[in-house]
Design a protein around this motif. Sequence first.
Motif, short mmCIF file in Angstrom:
data_model
loop_
_atom_site.label_atom_id
_atom_site.label_comp_id
_atom_site.label_asym_id
_atom_site.label_seq_id
_atom_site.Cartn_x
_atom_site.Cartn_y
_atom_site.Cartn_z
N THR A 152 -5.57 1.50 -4.16
CA THR A 152 -6.56 2.43 -3.61
C THR A 152 -6.27 2.69 -2.13
O THR A 152 -6.33 3.83 -1.67
CB THR A 152 -7.98 1.84 -3.76
N ALA A 153 -5.95 1.64 -1.40
CA ALA A 153 -5.66 1.80 0.03
C ALA A 153 -4.49 2.75 0.24
O ALA A 153 -4.49 3.58 1.16
CB ALA A 153 -5.38 0.43 0.66
N GLY A 154 -3.48 2.63 -0.63
CA GLY A 154 -2.33 3.53 -0.53
C GLY A 154 -2.67 4.96 -0.90
O GLY A 154 -2.23 5.91 -0.26
N GLU A 155 -3.48 5.09 -1.91
CA GLU A 155 -3.92 6.42 -2.34
C GLU A 155 -4.66 7.15 -1.22
O GLU A 155 -4.48 8.35 -1.01
CB GLU A 155 -4.89 6.27 -3.51
N ILE A 156 -5.53 6.41 -0.54
CA ILE A 156 -6.29 6.99 0.57
C ILE A 156 -5.32 7.57 1.60
O ILE A 156 -5.46 8.72 2.04
CB ILE A 156 -7.19 5.92 1.23
N LEU A 157 -4.30 6.79 1.95
CA LEU A 157 -3.32 7.27 2.92
C LEU A 157 -2.59 8.50 2.39
O LEU A 157 -2.37 9.47 3.12
CB LEU A 157 -2.32 6.16 3.26
N GLY A 158 -2.23 8.44 1.11
CA GLY A 158 -1.52 9.56 0.52
C GLY A 158 -2.34 10.84 0.59
O GLY A 158 -1.84 11.91 0.97
N ILE A 159 -3.60 10.74 0.24
CA ILE A 159 -4.48 11.91 0.23
C ILE A 159 -4.62 12.49 1.64
O ILE A 159 -4.50 13.70 1.85
CB ILE A 159 -5.88 11.53 -0.32
N VAL A 160 -4.83 11.62 2.61
CA VAL A 160 -5.06 12.11 3.97
C VAL A 160 -3.78 12.68 4.57
O VAL A 160 -3.80 13.74 5.21
CB VAL A 160 -5.65 10.99 4.86
N ILE A 161 -2.66 12.01 4.35
CA ILE A 161 -1.38 12.55 4.87
C ILE A 161 -1.11 13.91 4.25
O ILE A 161 -0.73 14.87 4.94
CB ILE A 161 -0.22 11.58 4.57
N GLU A 162 -1.34 14.02 2.96
CA GLU A 162 -1.11 15.30 2.27
C GLU A 162 -1.95 16.41 2.91
O GLU A 162 -1.45 17.52 3.15
CB GLU A 162 -1.48 15.13 0.79
N GLN A 163 -3.23 16.11 3.16
CA GLN A 163 -4.11 17.12 3.79
C GLN A 163 -3.58 17.52 5.16
O GLN A 163 -3.56 18.71 5.51
CB GLN A 163 -5.52 16.56 3.98
N ARG B 198 0.81 -1.22 0.00
CA ARG B 198 0.00 0.00 0.00
C ARG B 198 0.85 1.27 0.00
O ARG B 198 0.45 2.31 -0.51
CB ARG B 198 -0.90 0.03 1.24
N TYR B 199 2.03 1.16 0.62
CA TYR B 199 2.85 2.36 0.76
C TYR B 199 3.44 2.83 -0.57
O TYR B 199 3.79 4.00 -0.73
CB TYR B 199 3.95 2.12 1.81
N LEU B 200 3.53 1.92 -1.53
CA LEU B 200 4.08 2.33 -2.82
C LEU B 200 3.19 3.39 -3.46
O LEU B 200 3.66 4.41 -3.96
CB LEU B 200 4.21 1.10 -3.73
N GLU B 201 1.88 3.14 -3.42
CA GLU B 201 0.96 4.11 -4.01
C GLU B 201 0.92 5.39 -3.18
O GLU B 201 0.83 6.49 -3.73
CB GLU B 201 -0.45 3.50 -4.09
N MET B 202 1.03 5.25 -1.86
CA MET B 202 1.04 6.43 -1.01
C MET B 202 2.25 7.29 -1.34
O MET B 202 2.16 8.52 -1.48
CB MET B 202 1.09 6.01 0.46
N ILE B 203 3.42 6.65 -1.49
CA ILE B 203 4.64 7.39 -1.81
C ILE B 203 4.48 8.08 -3.16
O ILE B 203 4.80 9.26 -3.32
CB ILE B 203 5.85 6.42 -1.84
N LYS B 204 3.94 7.35 -4.13
CA LYS B 204 3.71 7.90 -5.46
C LYS B 204 2.83 9.14 -5.36
O LYS B 204 3.08 10.16 -6.00
CB LYS B 204 3.00 6.83 -6.30
N HIS B 205 1.79 9.05 -4.55
CA HIS B 205 0.89 10.19 -4.38
C HIS B 205 1.64 11.37 -3.78
O HIS B 205 1.51 12.51 -4.26
CB HIS B 205 -0.29 9.80 -3.49
#
Lengths: 293, 293, 293, 293
Positions: free
Chosen positions: C276-287, C15-22
């Motif tokens: 999707t799970a990673g993206e969710i984390l990315g979006i929330v961390i960014e906010q 999941r963290y790969l997508e979060m990092i990408k985001h």
Amino acid sequence: MDTTKHIAVLGGDARYLEMIKHLTKSPNTDIKLVGFDQLSEGFSGVKQLNMDELELDSLDAIILPIPGTSEEGLIETVFSAEKIQLTKEWFKKLPSHCLVFSGITNDYLTNSVGEAGLKLFPLMDRNDVAIYNSIPTVEGTIMIAIQNTNFTIHSSKVIVLGLGRVGMSVASKFAGLGAEVFVGSRKKEDMARSMEMGLDSFNINELAAYTSNCDILINTIPALVVKDEEIKTMQSHTLIIDLASKPGGIDFDFAKKRGIKALHSLGLPGIVAPKTAGEILGIVIEQILIEEL
Amino acid sequence: MDTTKHIAVLGGDARYLEMIKHLTKSPNTDIKLVGFDQLSEGFSGVKQLNMDELELDSLDAIILPIPGTSEEGLIETVFSAEKIQLTKEWFKKLPSHCLVFSGITNDYLTNSVGEAGLKLFPLMDRNDVAIYNSIPTVEGTIMIAIQNTNFTIHSSKVIVLGLGRVGMSVASKFAGLGAEVFVGSRKKEDMARSMEMGLDSFNINELAAYTSNCDILINTIPALVVKDEEIKTMQSHTLIIDLASKPGGIDFDFAKKRGIKALHSLGLPGIVAPKTAGEILGIVIEQILIEEL
Amino acid sequence: MDTTKHIAVLGGDARYLEMIKHLTKSPNTDIKLVGFDQLSEGFSGVKQLNMDELELDSLDAIILPIPGTSEEGLIETVFSAEKIQLTKEWFKKLPSHCLVFSGITNDYLTNSVGEAGLKLFPLMDRNDVAIYNSIPTVEGTIMIAIQNTNFTIHSSKVIVLGLGRVGMSVASKFAGLGAEVFVGSRKKEDMARSMEMGLDSFNINELAAYTSNCDILINTIPALVVKDEEIKTMQSHTLIIDLASKPGGIDFDFAKKRGIKALHSLGLPGIVAPKTAGEILGIVIEQILIEEL
Amino acid sequence: MDTTKHIAVLGGDARYLEMIKHLTKSPNTDIKLVGFDQLSEGFSGVKQLNMDELELDSLDAIILPIPGTSEEGLIETVFSAEKIQLTKEWFKKLPSHCLVFSGITNDYLTNSVGEAGLKLFPLMDRNDVAIYNSIPTVEGTIMIAIQNTNFTIHSSKVIVLGLGRVGMSVASKFAGLGAEVFVGSRKKEDMARSMEMGLDSFNINELAAYTSNCDILINTIPALVVKDEEIKTMQSHTLIIDLASKPGGIDFDFAKKRGIKALHSLGLPGIVAPKTAGEILGIVIEQILIEEL
Ligand SMILES: NC(=O)c1ccc[n+]([C@@H]2O[C@H](COP(=O)([O-])OP(=O)(O)OC[C@H]3O[C@@H](n4cnc5c(N)ncnc54)[C@H](OP(=O)(O)O)[C@@H]3O)[C@@H](O)[C@H]2O)c1
Ligand SMILES: NC(=O)c1ccc[n+]([C@@H]2O[C@H](COP(=O)([O-])OP(=O)(O)OC[C@H]3O[C@@H](n4cnc5c(N)ncnc54)[C@H](OP(=O)(O)O)[C@@H]3O)[C@@H](O)[C@H]2O)c1
Ligand SMILES: NC(=O)c1ccc[n+]([C@@H]2O[C@H](COP(=O)([O-])OP(=O)(O)OC[C@H]3O[C@@H](n4cnc5c(N)ncnc54)[C@H](OP(=O)(O)O)[C@@H]3O)[C@@H](O)[C@H]2O)c1
Ligand SMILES: NC(=O)c1ccc[n+]([C@@H]2O[C@H](COP(=O)([O-])OP(=O)(O)OC[C@H]3O[C@@H](n4cnc5c(N)ncnc54)[C@H](OP(=O)(O)O)[C@@H]3O)[C@@H](O)[C@H]2O)c1
């Protein structure tokens, strides 16, 4: 080469204002209006003329009012006092490629256009137009249902007769509002589709078994399907809304005798959403112009 | 008078177990099974026979497997080692009122039944069966989509090709899961219905303009519609699911070459919901028996 | 002035790969990865480091794996063999404004961060994250339901226990697929909301009265609610899917004894939709970074 | 032992007729009506009394009108000319277990009931009642939207402010009718829930960026959120419907100045569905009687 499309709009009601507005946004389109002289607001770039000012030989399309013409060739001009009559000879003066649009047609109009060798587009006969129009029709039906009951659509039992172009839209939107919808139709495939949509369904022959436990009955079938047998067991609060064109599908006299409120609600798109109804016509005419010219 | 309906089921797969179960619940129905000798569990009140034990002249209906017969008259018997071949002569021994059910048909079966003067019901050709079957088909498609992507259906862009009996169910259920659905079809009325359903739509001719921005493409059109032009702009994560019968509607070779995952997923009802698929057949056969006998 | 945000990601799974990408798409963000050395693909503009190469005093945020740390401070590094242990002293070396992200927390992590005077964001505790994650959770549940039954979700009777963040999503999406959904909860307002959503509802105390007529039971309540009394009347085909975190809400032993299939399906977002799970984390961390830094 | 519950209904409007009807169906319930002498139809088994005929010491519950009492203890009697005033002394004559129901309360009523040592149930404060009432509220809003626009809800852009008990129902039902719904709220979890529901969402702070492209704005937030900045960029056809209790959330004066139609539509359940509104009260009162007595 002149690629401009020359279009004359001859009469029409409120819906036509939005249709005209839509067509004016189309590139290379020149629009002339006849029968709109009492309109307060104008359209930029659109000329208003009298019938005799119209140069027929340059026209690519004429748009008649939704009802077409009377059997005498008269057309409805809501925004004008001018009396406009379209004779068979008049149609023959149009160029051979000129398209003729109307909502519906009758023998006179069909024959006049046919004899002139022109192509007639009675827009309301088209499946796509009927489906687009089902949307404002549904909203009108919803409004009427809310206005004429003292209970919510949500949780009420609603019978929808017919799963055609209007029926499918009515059934799905009433279900979307939380009604328990029962679809009555004569085709097995309609029962299958109702089931797939999460609705109950029954054969229209068995309607009488369903009406006693129904809060709102909405008919879209253009044939007498709700008769004394179906009405006599209805509860006093049941509301009938008949959407089918005249004479409709309800024994209105019997309903009245039994004290069951039955409304014949026609022309809903023009009543509740003339702007949307006009837009639909504008979009479809525009598509046909592109394909045919 | 004997009002019992005598039915013989000749072969069939897992779906037929639920169908048989459904028919046994029908009153006045006598069911004989041929080709189920390896079945571990039995059905109460249902007799298992060999082909030669069957009394043909008392039969009111025979139910053949979904694929009907081979061109040599052979039928599939998943639950038996018995080889069953139905000759033209065999069909002629059936009573003239005997109904013949199958899923699909071919020249051999159609001719054999026709020459014997019997009525054939290829159930899969019926609109109602096709619509009922679209439900397990959709669920199979959903399962495949979830298994083969690392993103959610929710919020993804899904193209559905065809708004027929399967396409409409696929489109509405993917939208129900929160996908942004784009329906591609060749009929204007399908575009209108898509819009009414809250979906985006486009003319199938313009498909290539939509595939570059698509996460999942689901095809229901039995014609080659997704070709190199449509595939070459797809993003690498795009998943193609082809539901259309062989040969399907996708250039699978080209997809493979471009590294786009493309699955040809057939027979989903029997795979994901054999019980429901069997029930559908049971319900429809029961209705036909009532109407025809 | 340096407005760049310096972020270190210490360990994590797919999941963290997508979060990092985001996060890399966020402007003015500098990202360092520790514990990703076995990753085949890299991220453009992102540096991989060892623990001792990390310049702690320049960090604005650190992102720990979803499970946080063990009670010894160890963190999960799926993409590395490096053993990483975060001592209490280590946290104290971080700048006082440095934000600490994790999925969940435990006493060790909470204390370590607290004693260092830092702010901890256990993301999975947040309502918004729980609701976003309910989406892939639902899709995983749908997949499991389809895989583990031989009937369709459509038309089946589905009990959903709990109308919290996950329960509401489960209930609405199963209803969207055509299931008849019954929501069991202890709050009267949940019964009202279920009704408004078109679902049936009941008080969780009366669960035993509902289980005998249920095809699929989905639990989201983190308390033992499905006990012998509720299980013993279930039909043999009933499928139980327990989504509640360990130990879950089902008497699994009793279910096994009765031959009722009961699955404890945890971690679904990471399984069915890691992207999707990673993206969710990315979006929330960014906010949160925007709001807090 | 007498297990009959003795209930007095003191005043009330059309909604109370359905509530009374509902309660009369409850077993072991004896109902007395005060303030209904002008009612044309009666209820079988229900006695009409004057205030002074009421035997206070036998009462288990009294039901006051929705607005409770005035600050002088006066109650609304729509179906009577009788002036009814409930003094503090009057309340003290009620038995100590007697339950007091009203819709809302004020200082006078709260104090009077409190000083008498009784339990007050201001029903409209309850979450379940608010959610049940949101259903007729939504339908009223739909009716108003259809009546006051010349376009369809389908395909129009609708902003819903607030995702509370009313807002969630409004948003989901307008989306169900095919509107493109944008939810404005201040909580991150509301944005997550909106997204899960397939709706767009934004932080209420950014409302001004959304109003310029909006066809219908529906407010449920009881605070001034739609001010000049938000109104001045609206298109002339935009319709504002404010559902929030007085003074509402709209700068009505500014809207008027700009020619934007803004309706403050209160009390919708009683207007569009008094029968449903009454039933809701009946159901909830019945539940409370069972639990409390
Ligand atoms: N009130 C309004 O504002 C408004 C707006 C739009 C349309 N309309 C009217 O609404 C009606 C329906 O329009 P539509 O576009 O939905 O037409 P449609 O697509 O032709 O649908 C008609 C339906 O009625 C069924 N039907 C016809 N004759 C029947 C019979 N004898 N017994 C049982 N079912 C029968 C058809 O079933 P089969 O498929 O089996 O033939 C079909 O399901 C028309 O009269 C139309 O003019 C009214
Ligand atoms: N995978 C499975 O498990 C499964 C299950 C059930 C069915 N199927 C298969 O799925 C396919 C669809 O079944 P169905 O019941 O939905 O059939 P259908 O109702 O006939 O629908 C077919 C659709 O394809 C369109 N179409 C056909 N030829 C076209 C062409 N050349 N260009 C553009 N559109 C075209 C049709 O449009 P028009 O209306 O314009 O003709 C229609 O929308 C069939 O091949 C069927 O065997 C597969
Ligand atoms: N399987 C997975 O992949 C996955 C994914 C996400 C979450 N989860 C897990 O799913 C569970 C639910 O998560 P959530 O975010 O929905 O939590 P939530 O919003 O707190 O919902 C929990 C629900 O359970 C109810 N509840 C709690 N204790 C109860 C009791 N003793 N009796 C009756 N009802 C009770 C709550 O009702 P009240 O409002 O009355 O308290 C609420 O409706 C958690 O255990 C979570 O860890 C699993
Ligand atoms: N017109 C009618 O017929 C009718 C019918 C029923 C109810 N109502 C009225 O409608 C209103 C809403 O009722 P309800 O039951 O939905 O109430 P509710 O559940 O309390 O919802 C109110 C919503 O407004 C939000 N909110 C409150 N103050 C805010 C602020 N300053 N800024 C941003 N958001 C704010 C709340 O958000 P948070 O969660 O962040 O606080 C919540 O989402 C009430 O005034 C009620 O009296 C009218």
